[in-house]
Enzyme design. Structure first.
Site, short mmCIF file in Angstrom:
data_model
loop_
_atom_site.label_atom_id
_atom_site.label_comp_id
_atom_site.label_asym_id
_atom_site.label_seq_id
_atom_site.Cartn_x
_atom_site.Cartn_y
_atom_site.Cartn_z
N TYR A 97 20.99 114.41 -8.91
CA TYR A 97 19.94 115.14 -8.20
C TYR A 97 19.17 115.98 -9.22
CZ TYR A 97 19.40 114.70 -3.22
OH TYR A 97 19.02 114.26 -2.00
N GLU A 112 15.94 118.00 -8.32
CA GLU A 112 14.72 118.61 -7.74
C GLU A 112 14.16 119.65 -8.69
OE1 GLU A 112 15.44 120.01 -3.80
OE2 GLU A 112 15.95 118.00 -3.10
N ASP A 144 -7.45 106.11 -6.59
CA ASP A 144 -6.18 105.40 -6.45
C ASP A 144 -6.29 104.12 -7.27
OD1 ASP A 144 -4.06 103.85 -5.70
OD2 ASP A 144 -4.28 104.20 -3.54
N THR A 163 0.45 103.11 -8.60
CA THR A 163 1.79 102.57 -8.56
C THR A 163 2.11 102.18 -10.00
OG1 THR A 163 0.91 100.36 -8.14
CG2 THR A 163 1.65 101.61 -6.23
N LYS A 207 2.50 97.25 -10.32
CA LYS A 207 1.55 96.15 -10.14
C LYS A 207 1.06 95.70 -11.53
CE LYS A 207 -0.02 98.23 -5.79
NZ LYS A 207 0.63 98.00 -4.64
N ARG A 218 9.25 99.62 -9.62
CA ARG A 218 8.60 100.03 -8.37
C ARG A 218 8.54 101.55 -8.35
NH1 ARG A 218 7.86 95.85 -5.58
NH2 ARG A 218 6.71 97.10 -4.10
N1 PLP Z 1 -2.59 102.30 -3.04
C1 PLP Z 1 -3.08 101.06 -3.16
C2 PLP Z 1 -4.52 100.89 -3.58
C3 PLP Z 1 -2.29 99.94 -2.90
O1 PLP Z 1 -2.79 98.72 -3.00
C4 PLP Z 1 -0.93 100.16 -2.51
C5 PLP Z 1 -0.01 99.04 -2.21
O2 PLP Z 1 -0.27 97.94 -2.05
C6 PLP Z 1 -0.47 101.47 -2.38
C7 PLP Z 1 -1.32 102.51 -2.66
C8 PLP Z 1 0.92 101.76 -1.90
O3 PLP Z 1 1.87 101.49 -2.85
P1 PLP Z 1 3.44 101.46 -2.44
O4 PLP Z 1 3.67 100.20 -1.73
O5 PLP Z 1 4.15 101.57 -3.75
O6 PLP Z 1 3.69 102.66 -1.58
#
Ligand code: PLP
Length: 480
Positions: free
Chosen positions: A66, A68, A243, A272, A275, A281
């Site tokens: 842990y 935090e 994002d 993320t 990808k 992950r």
């Molecule tokens: N943001 C975008 C643009 C995505 O395409 C995705 C997932 O496909 C996410 C966020 C969410 O990612 P996660 O599945 O790791 O929560």
């Protein structure tokens, strides 16, 4: 095999043997997953194959800890080694992306976005409310302060890309908490070009006056001008949040630079790590110093305890992405996507925007009378793994859809190059042309079995030339 390869085989083989001693069915399923992934031609734009070093960094005793808090400021004792890997991951992320601050704890992309939304709210709404209430610390708020704060939060607006234009559920849509935290409005794309219409977006922003302007997408095949987005955000007093979950690998590999690199233009960038970035992950937030104190409160505000084993794997993946060869990988992803688009166009498949500038291609199969659901299933019958996706103004809605999203990060990791991707595009077009939709169903179809057989055989040949994890030679037959 080199001695390094032998060690990788030994590492995974030993791990599976140890697992098999406790629950052999789990070991068998893990082995089968490798076999299945080896045998499938994966065009899912959001998936990839992490290196053995990244995978191995996750399977260890860091999982037992842990931690935090943040490095050097933990709510638990004995976090010195977690501090080491979290600091390393953040340092690699800052250097790789040129960010002022990096927070590597988010467990996924959705979590990273939640951290970012709360950070903007905290920074812009909480802080004045706290000051007004005469308190410095969120924990010192009285019930009355909280009520006032909640009312202020309820007024907040978010402007993000519409789902059918390629936006993501977490950008203010109802099935996600962001749609409940914010009053949401969307910008779309120009119906004639399929491209973001920045003039229309500016008008929308002026009328809607969002607190957060969200850029980024899951299914937009072109570049986004983040400098223009920042200008719009500034004009209406919004925070620009990007994002980059899908295209982080292209930013890391310096394919997306200048106006197309989100980091210099956005207050907060989320991603993320699994990808195009090719890590474990997980999620991550990059931000300017201004937002750092709020971002660092992600746990416990919206996240559970950090996953130190995944942060270790993030540090390894980010170290890999800093190597010069990663830039070559990122360039190849885009070259491969362009070749894939060429193969599809050559055979008459309609593509949203007519092509691609990034890692993905969005094919409009509705033009050929199919739903995305039929096309996805038919392609799978022929050994091609894709996923259905809405296209702009989709008449079939988000469930059946009229599109197929195709991405090249995974096949590029396997080593496929332009000629092969061009051929994959043609194979996809052949399958689509040989798929007859059932007259009264959005699900049923008939695929000519001869075409299915031919495409499956050719896909297997391409995969055989580019084996997945060739350095890991497991005797999977004896493990089931
Ligand atoms: N943001 C975008 C643009 C995505 O395409 C995705 C997932 O496909 C996410 C966020 C969410 O990612 P996660 O599945 O790791 O929560």
């Amino acid at each position: 095999m080199t001695s390094t390869d032998t060690r990788k085989t030994a590492a995974f083989a030993s791990a599976l043997d140890v697992i098999a001693q406790v629950e052999p069915r789990v070991a068998a399923a893990i082995g089968q997953e490798l076999a299945d992934q080896r045998d499938s031609l994966k065009l899912i734009a959001s998936e990839n194959y992490a290196s053995p070093a990244v995978l191995l960094a996750m399977g260890n005793w860091f999982s037992d800890k842990y931690a935090e808090g943040t490095p050097g400021r933990r709510f638990y004792a004995a976090c010195q080694n977690v501090d080491t890997v979290e600091r390393l991951a953040a340092e690699h992320a800052r250097d790789l992306f040129g960010a002022e601050h990096a927070y590597v704890q988010p467990h996924s992309g959705i979590d990273a976005n939640l951290v970012a939304f709360w950070a903007v709210l905290a920074h812009r709404v909480e802080s004045p409310a706290l000051a007004e209430a005469g308190v410095k610390n969120v924990d010192a708020l009285t019930d009355a302060d909280w009520q006032r704060l909640r009312r202020a939060l309820g007024d907040q607006r978010m402007l993000g890309m519409s789902l059918d234009a390629g936006g993501h559920l977490t950008h203010g849509f109802r099935p996600n908490i962001s749609g409940k935290m914010f009053e949401q409005s969307s910008y779309g794309t120009d119906p004639s070009t399929g491209l973001i219409d920045y003039a229309a977006l500016r008008e929308r922003a002026r009328a809607f006056r969002p607190l957060v302007l969200v850029a980024g997408y899951s299914a937009y095949p072109r570049l986004v001008d983040f400098a223009a987005m920042r200008e719009i955000a500034d004009e209406v007093g919004a925070t620009l949040m990007v994002d980059m979950a899908h295209f982080a690998g292209l930013v890391a590999g310096k394919v997306l630079t200048g106006d197309f690199d989100p980091v210099p233009h956005a207050g907060i960038v989320t991603t993320t790590t699994h990808k195009s970035l090719r890590g474990p992950r997980g999620g991550m937030v990059l931000c300017t110093e201004e937002f750092a104190p709020s971002v660092d409160r992600g746990c416990p505000m919206v996240l559970g305890g950090p996953l130190p084993h995944v942060m270790a794997a993030k540090a390894v993946a980010l170290a890999e992405a800093r190597r010069p060869e990663f830039a070559g990988y990122a360039q190849q992803i885009v070259a491969n996507a362009r070749a894939l688009a060429e193969g599809l166009l050559r055979r008459g498949v309609r593509l949203v925007t007519g092509g691609t500038d990034n890692h993905l291609v969005l094919a409009d199969v509705g033009a050929g009378g199919l739903t995305g659901r039929q096309a996805e299933a038919s392609l799978l019958d022929a050994g091609l793994v894709t996923n259905r996706n809405a296209v702009p103004a989709d008449p079939n809605g988000p469930w059946y859809t009229s599109g197929i999203r195709l991405g090249t990060p995974a096949l590029t990791t396997r080593g496929l190059r332009e000629d092969e991707l061009r051929e994959v595009g043609e194979l996809i077009a052949d399958v689509l042309a040989a798929t007859e939709p059932d007259a009264d169903s959005k699900v049923r179809y008939r695929l000519d079995p001869r075409v299915a057989e031919r495409v499956r055989a050719r896909a297997a040949e391409l995969l055989a030339v580019h084996p997945l994890y060739p350095e890991v030679q497991l005797d999977l037959g004896t493990r089931g």
